[in-house]
Structures are given as structure tokens and as C-alpha cells.
Motif scaffolding. Structure first.
Motif, PDB file in Angstrom:
ATOM      1  N   PRO A 166       0.793  -1.229   0.000  1.00 23.07           N
ATOM      2  CA  PRO A 166       0.000   0.000   0.000  1.00 23.07           C
ATOM      3  C   PRO A 166       0.823   1.276   0.000  1.00 23.07           C
ATOM      4  N   PHE A 167       2.080   1.173   0.374  1.00 17.03           N
ATOM      5  CA  PHE A 167       2.935   2.368   0.387  1.00 17.03           C
ATOM      6  C   PHE A 167       3.100   2.969  -1.003  1.00 17.03           C
ATOM      7  N   THR A 168       2.863   2.184  -2.040  1.00 18.53           N
ATOM      8  CA  THR A 168       3.019   2.701  -3.402  1.00 18.53           C
ATOM      9  C   THR A 168       1.988   3.777  -3.743  1.00 18.53           C
ATOM     10  N   VAL A 169       0.888   3.847  -2.977  1.00 22.75           N
ATOM     11  CA  VAL A 169      -0.116   4.874  -3.268  1.00 22.75           C
ATOM     12  C   VAL A 169       0.471   6.264  -3.052  1.00 22.75           C
ATOM     13  N   VAL A 170       1.391   6.404  -2.123  1.00 23.35           N
ATOM     14  CA  VAL A 170       2.021   7.710  -1.893  1.00 23.35           C
ATOM     15  C   VAL A 170       2.881   8.092  -3.094  1.00 23.35           C
TER      16      VAL A 170
END
Length: 208
Positions: A174-178
């Protein structure tokens, strides 16, 4: 939910903080918090981020911790009371409904989601709801996990087991959304690549 009711009193002892606290420290540092700021701690659990957040925003600031588990929030609230962190308060809500639960709040200066989005099947909806509460130009940070890289790949079975026991999807990333939606992104690769931190600036005005 029943699982968190049972483990809430022991959660801090079981959370492997020697490994995962590095992500929390990096995220709070990269958010650039200063005294008086308002920060939303999404999926705050037992308040493991609280000492770091309180040190950053002080008593003039505001820390709003949101979690779906009343039992986890009770531990966090007791921790805040014991340490006289009067700037912290807690709201019980599903992550996907946080925009409704905090609709009357002024916009937040910052948002942190540490080790929580990978627990949520539709984490994108929860993230969007939380980001809508952050002011234009505010900072957001996601701390989460992936399989170790490089030489640390030998620890992949252990990482998979830990995430499975905790209910996290180690493949969610989910960190890729940033990276996709924020600007001025700072990327941290910690603990052999297992802990990933992404922090950036959002330029979408908050809902009012």
C-alpha cells in the motif's frame, strides 16, 4: 475484531517493535511535524505511534487516533492518560468511514498509516477517505511491509509467517499509493527491505 479484543492487552509485547519501530520513527521524522500541528493516526491500535507524535506536536497540537477496535483504543487511551498526553484523543471507526466519523473536524496537517493498510482488503478506499481529511499541502505517510530483499531474502519465510499471524497481506504494497498520488516523496527502505516507508505532500484540498 474478536482477535484484537483478546490480544489488545498483550499487543505491545507481541508487536516486534525492535523491528518495526524503525518505520514509525522514519515516518514521523519525514512528516516534518512541528508543535501545534494536527495529525491523524489511522489504525492507531494501542498507540505505538503516540510517543513519537506527542514529542513532535506537543500539547498545543492534536493527535486523533482512529481504530475499529474498542479494546485496542482502550489501551491507547490508558497510555495517553498515564503519560498525560492531553493532545491525544481517540475515535472508534472503520477506516473506510473515517471521513464521515471526523467530518466535523478541521483539516489535518498530517496523516500517518503505519502497518494498517495491509490488514484491509479494500485499503484504497480507506486511504482515500483518510486523505480527504488532510489539508491542501499537508503531509501523508504510509509505513508497511513487503518481502525482504537482497541478502535479507533468507528471512522471507519468517516475514511471511509474521504477516500471516498478524493478518497482513505482505503482497499488498500500500505504500506505493504515496508514490502515485503525492509530491516530494521520501522513500525509506528499512530492515532488509521488509519495512517500507513513503511520505509525501498532498495537493488535493480537504473536504469541508
Amino acid at each position: 475484531m474478536a482477535r484484537y479484543t483478546f490480544i489488545a492487552p498483550l499487543y505491545d509485547l507481541l508487536s516486534a517493535e525492535p523491528v518495526y519501530r524503525a518505520g514509525r520513527r522514519a515516518a514521523v521524522a519525514d512528516l516534518g511535524l512541528t508543535p501545534g500541528m494536527r495529525v491523524l493516526d489511522l489504525g492507531c491500535g494501542t498507540g505505538l505511534n503516540l510517543p513519537l507524535l506527542h514529542d513532535a506536536v506537543g500539547e498545543r497540537g492534536a493527535i486523533v487516533g482512529v481504530d475499529r477496535s474498542q479494546s485496542m483504543l482502550a489501551v491507547a487511551a490508558a497510555k495517553a492518560t498515564r503519560n498525560h498526553w492531553r493532545s491525544a484523543r481517540f475515535v472508534c471507526s472503520e477506516a473506510a468511514a473515517v471521513d464521515g466519523a471526523l467530518a466535523a473536524e478541521p483539516p489535518f496537517d498530517a496523516l500517518i498509516a503505519s502497518y494498517v493498510l495491509s490488514l484491509i482488503p479494500d485499503w484504497q478506499t480507506s486511504w482515500s477517505a483518510a486523505v480527504s481529511l488532510v489539508r491542501d499541502g499537508g503531509r501523508v505517510s504510509v509505513v508497511d511491509m513487503q518481502l525482504p530483499t537482497g541478502r535479507a531474502r533468507l528471512l522471507s519465510p519468517l516475514a511471511r509467517l509474521a504477516c500471516r499471524v498478524g493478518g497482513s497481506d505482505i503482497t499488498a504494497r500500500p505504500f506505493t499509493v504515496v508514490e502515485r498520488t503525492a509530491q516530494d516523496v521520501i522513500a525509506r527502505d528499512l530492515r532488509g527491505g521488509h519495512v517500507q516507508v513513503r511520505t509525501g505532500t498532498v495537493n488535493t484540498p480537504a473536504s469541508t
